[in-house]
Design an enzyme around this catalytic site. Structure first.
Site, short mmCIF file in Angstrom:
data_model
loop_
_atom_site.label_atom_id
_atom_site.label_comp_id
_atom_site.label_asym_id
_atom_site.label_seq_id
_atom_site.Cartn_x
_atom_site.Cartn_y
_atom_site.Cartn_z
N GLY A 12 0.83 -1.21 0.00
CA GLY A 12 0.00 0.00 0.00
C GLY A 12 0.86 1.25 0.00
N GLY A 18 1.38 4.33 3.78
CA GLY A 18 2.44 3.49 3.18
C GLY A 18 3.48 4.33 2.48
N SER A 138 -5.17 -0.27 13.67
CA SER A 138 -5.89 1.00 13.80
C SER A 138 -6.38 1.08 15.25
CB SER A 138 -7.11 0.99 12.85
OG SER A 138 -8.05 1.97 13.21
N GLN A 148 -18.42 0.73 11.47
CA GLN A 148 -17.40 -0.03 10.74
C GLN A 148 -17.14 -1.40 11.39
OE1 GLN A 148 -14.33 3.24 11.04
NE2 GLN A 148 -13.96 2.56 8.95
N TYR A 151 -14.51 -3.66 9.34
CA TYR A 151 -13.19 -3.02 9.40
C TYR A 151 -12.60 -3.21 10.80
CZ TYR A 151 -9.65 0.71 9.17
OH TYR A 151 -8.47 1.42 9.21
N ALA A 153 -13.38 -5.47 13.06
CA ALA A 153 -13.02 -6.88 13.30
C ALA A 153 -11.69 -7.22 12.65
CB ALA A 153 -14.12 -7.79 12.75
N THR A 188 -5.58 10.88 5.05
CA THR A 188 -5.23 10.19 3.80
C THR A 188 -6.51 9.98 2.99
OG1 THR A 188 -5.66 7.93 4.51
CG2 THR A 188 -3.49 8.85 5.10
N1 LIG Z 1 -6.17 6.89 7.36
C1 LIG Z 1 -6.60 6.49 8.56
O1 LIG Z 1 -7.35 7.21 9.25
C2 LIG Z 1 -6.12 5.22 9.13
C3 LIG Z 1 -5.63 4.19 8.35
N2 LIG Z 1 -5.23 3.02 8.93
C4 LIG Z 1 -4.72 1.92 8.13
O2 LIG Z 1 -3.53 2.32 7.49
C5 LIG Z 1 -3.36 1.59 6.29
C6 LIG Z 1 -3.09 2.56 5.15
O3 LIG Z 1 -4.24 3.36 5.00
P1 LIG Z 1 -4.23 4.81 4.33
O4 LIG Z 1 -2.88 5.16 3.87
O5 LIG Z 1 -4.94 5.70 5.24
O6 LIG Z 1 -5.20 4.50 3.09
P2 LIG Z 1 -5.11 4.91 1.56
O7 LIG Z 1 -6.39 4.48 0.97
O8 LIG Z 1 -4.70 6.32 1.44
O9 LIG Z 1 -3.92 4.00 1.01
C7 LIG Z 1 -4.03 2.61 0.97
C8 LIG Z 1 -3.13 2.09 -0.12
O10 LIG Z 1 -3.27 0.66 -0.13
C9 LIG Z 1 -3.46 0.25 -1.46
N3 LIG Z 1 -4.23 -0.99 -1.50
C10 LIG Z 1 -5.52 -1.17 -1.12
N4 LIG Z 1 -5.89 -2.42 -1.36
C11 LIG Z 1 -4.82 -3.05 -1.88
C12 LIG Z 1 -4.59 -4.37 -2.36
N5 LIG Z 1 -5.55 -5.30 -2.36
N6 LIG Z 1 -3.37 -4.68 -2.83
C13 LIG Z 1 -2.40 -3.74 -2.87
N7 LIG Z 1 -2.56 -2.49 -2.47
C14 LIG Z 1 -3.76 -2.14 -1.97
C15 LIG Z 1 -4.19 1.39 -2.15
O11 LIG Z 1 -4.04 1.33 -3.57
C16 LIG Z 1 -3.52 2.59 -1.52
O12 LIG Z 1 -2.38 2.98 -2.23
C17 LIG Z 1 -4.62 0.77 6.11
O13 LIG Z 1 -4.39 -0.54 6.58
C18 LIG Z 1 -5.62 1.48 7.00
O14 LIG Z 1 -6.64 0.61 7.44
C19 LIG Z 1 -5.25 2.83 10.28
C20 LIG Z 1 -5.72 3.82 11.10
C21 LIG Z 1 -6.20 5.07 10.60
C1 LIG Z 2 -13.15 5.94 8.18
C2 LIG Z 2 -11.97 5.52 7.40
C3 LIG Z 2 -11.42 4.21 7.76
C4 LIG Z 2 -10.59 3.95 8.72
C5 LIG Z 2 -9.88 4.95 9.57
C6 LIG Z 2 -9.48 4.42 10.91
O1 LIG Z 2 -8.71 3.24 10.83
C7 LIG Z 2 -10.66 4.17 11.79
C8 LIG Z 2 -10.61 4.59 13.03
C9 LIG Z 2 -11.69 4.36 13.94
C10 LIG Z 2 -11.71 4.89 15.18
C11 LIG Z 2 -10.79 5.90 15.63
C12 LIG Z 2 -10.85 6.38 16.85
C13 LIG Z 2 -9.96 7.42 17.23
C14 LIG Z 2 -9.88 7.88 18.55
C15 LIG Z 2 -8.91 8.89 18.92
O2 LIG Z 2 -8.19 9.41 18.11
C16 LIG Z 2 -8.74 9.33 20.35
O3 LIG Z 2 -9.90 9.66 21.03
C17 LIG Z 2 -8.02 8.29 21.20
C18 LIG Z 2 -8.94 7.43 21.97
C19 LIG Z 2 -8.50 6.34 22.69
C20 LIG Z 2 -7.10 5.90 22.75
C21 LIG Z 2 -6.57 5.99 24.13
C22 LIG Z 2 -5.07 6.08 24.10
O4 LIG Z 2 -4.52 6.92 23.41
O5 LIG Z 2 -4.41 5.30 24.80
#
Ligand SMILES: NC(=O)C1=CN([C@@H]2O[C@H](COP(=O)(O)OP(=O)(O)OC[C@H]3O[C@@H](n4cnc5c(N)ncnc54)[C@H](O)[C@@H]3O)[C@@H](O)[C@H]2O)C=CC1
Ligand SMILES: CC/C=C\C[C@H](O)/C=C/C=C\C=C\C=C\C(=O)[C@@H](O)C/C=C\CCC(=O)O
Length: 266
Positions: A12, A18, A138, A148, A151, A153, A188
């Site tokens: 990714g 990534g 995450s 979600q 996601y 799980a 992102t």
């Molecule tokens: N952006 C957020 O708020 C958060 C993201 N994450 C996790 O971080 C990781 C990266 O996410 P982001 O950079 O935010 O997303 P993004 O959507 O900006 O980037 C994801 C990248 O993964 C690639 N990708 C998706 N499916 C693929 C596949 N089957 N094979 C190869 N490449 C693939 C996409 O083409 C893209 O380049 C993910 O696992 C996401 O769940 C975790 C916490 C928060």
């Molecule tokens: C919606 C797009 C897809 C995925 C994005 C991401 O992976 C999903 C996140 C879901 C929940 C995020 C919750 C975030 C919470 C906080 O940022 C703060 O309130 C921290 C809360 C608890 C953590 C306590 C600690 O820091 O030890």
């Protein structure tokens, strides 16, 4: 681990977290195999990195991580191209509650597979140099998120798998440290999926609540997740750890109570 001249594979890597991880690894002197299914953005990303680091430091491999043959082939190509493998970042992920099986496949099954293939290349009993694997989960892997469920799980699964395989790696003396990172919301393109029925399905009705959550908690810059990654890689004491990254507390670690019975203590 001293990162200069090490070889990393990042899934990714075309954009988002990534891409920031690839950039940080290159700044530390690594060579990086960029793996992504998005060929257009992947090539653009390599070209941008080439301008900063030269053409020899990266290779872009188009690959759908949920396709076993493609993923194995990506590892093989990167290993053969650079002659070694030291670091794997299983980062590729999606937010899709409509085609939820795809979410489990990409976010969990491919992370498990990427860990096993990485171990095959890196573990010392196979003649590897040891190394480190970082699986991106995450905060949704540590708490319920009503809009979600799948996601959530998949990300809980990443944490359980990573903590467990880290114990196996330690007791089996694989020479490979395995950790996970749990970011809060990161700025992102994945965040745009909350607006789309094709991603959210029946949970689209909760999009305003998700937006409110993001406003309340704030958005992290992808570079901070890359900083967390470098911290894990450079600290050889870390194995089986769950790193959390939030706007309020920055980079910190989840603390678990000791288990009443632990067959393989870390
Ligand atoms: N952006 C957020 O708020 C958060 C993201 N994450 C996790 O971080 C990781 C990266 O996410 P982001 O950079 O935010 O997303 P993004 O959507 O900006 O980037 C994801 C990248 O993964 C690639 N990708 C998706 N499916 C693929 C596949 N089957 N094979 C190869 N490449 C693939 C996409 O083409 C893209 O380049 C993910 O696992 C996401 O769940 C975790 C916490 C928060
Ligand atoms: C919606 C797009 C897809 C995925 C994005 C991401 O992976 C999903 C996140 C879901 C929940 C995020 C919750 C975030 C919470 C906080 O940022 C703060 O309130 C921290 C809360 C608890 C953590 C306590 C600690 O820091 O030890």
């Amino acid at each position: 681990m001293h990162l200069e001249d090490k070889v990393a594979l990042v899934t990714g890597a075309a954009q988002g977290i990534g891409n920031a991880c690839a950039q940080a690894l290159l700044e530390k002197g690594c060579k990086v195999g960029l793996v992504d299914q998005n060929t257009v953005v992947g090539n653009e990303s390599k070209n941008n990195l080439d301008k900063q680091f030269g053409t020899q430091r990266t290779i872009f491999i188009p690959c759908d991580v949920s396709n076993e043959e493609q993923l194995k082939d990506a590892f093989k190509k990167i290993f053969e191209h650079f002659g070694r493998l030291d670091i794997v970042v299983n980062n590729a992920g999606v937010n899709n509650e409509k085609n939820w099986e795809v979410t489990v496949h990409i976010n969990l099954i491919s992370v498990i597979r990427g860990t096993y293939i990485g171990l095959d290349y890196m573990k010392t009993e196979n003649g590897g140099n040891g190394g480190a694997i970082v699986n991106i989960s995450s905060l949704a892997g540590l708490m319920p998120v009503p809009s979600q469920p799948v996601y959530c799980a998949s990300k809980h699964g990443v944490i359980g798998f990573t903590r467990s395989i880290a114990m196996v790696s330690k007791t089996g003396k694989y020479g490979v440290r395995i950790n996970t990172i749990c970011p809060g919301f990161v700025n992102t393109p994945i965040l745009q999926t909350i607006e789309k029925e094709e991603n959210m399905g029946q949970y689209l009705i909760y999009k305003e609540e998700l937006k409110d959550m993001m406003k309340c908690h704030g958005l992290l810059p992808p570079s901070l997740i890359a900083e967390g990654l470098i911290k894990i890689l450079e600290d050889d004491t870390l194995n089986g750890e769950v790193m959390k990254i939030t706007t309020k507390q920055g980079i910190h670690f989840h603390e678990y109570s000791p288990l009443p019975f632990q067959a393989n203590k870390q």
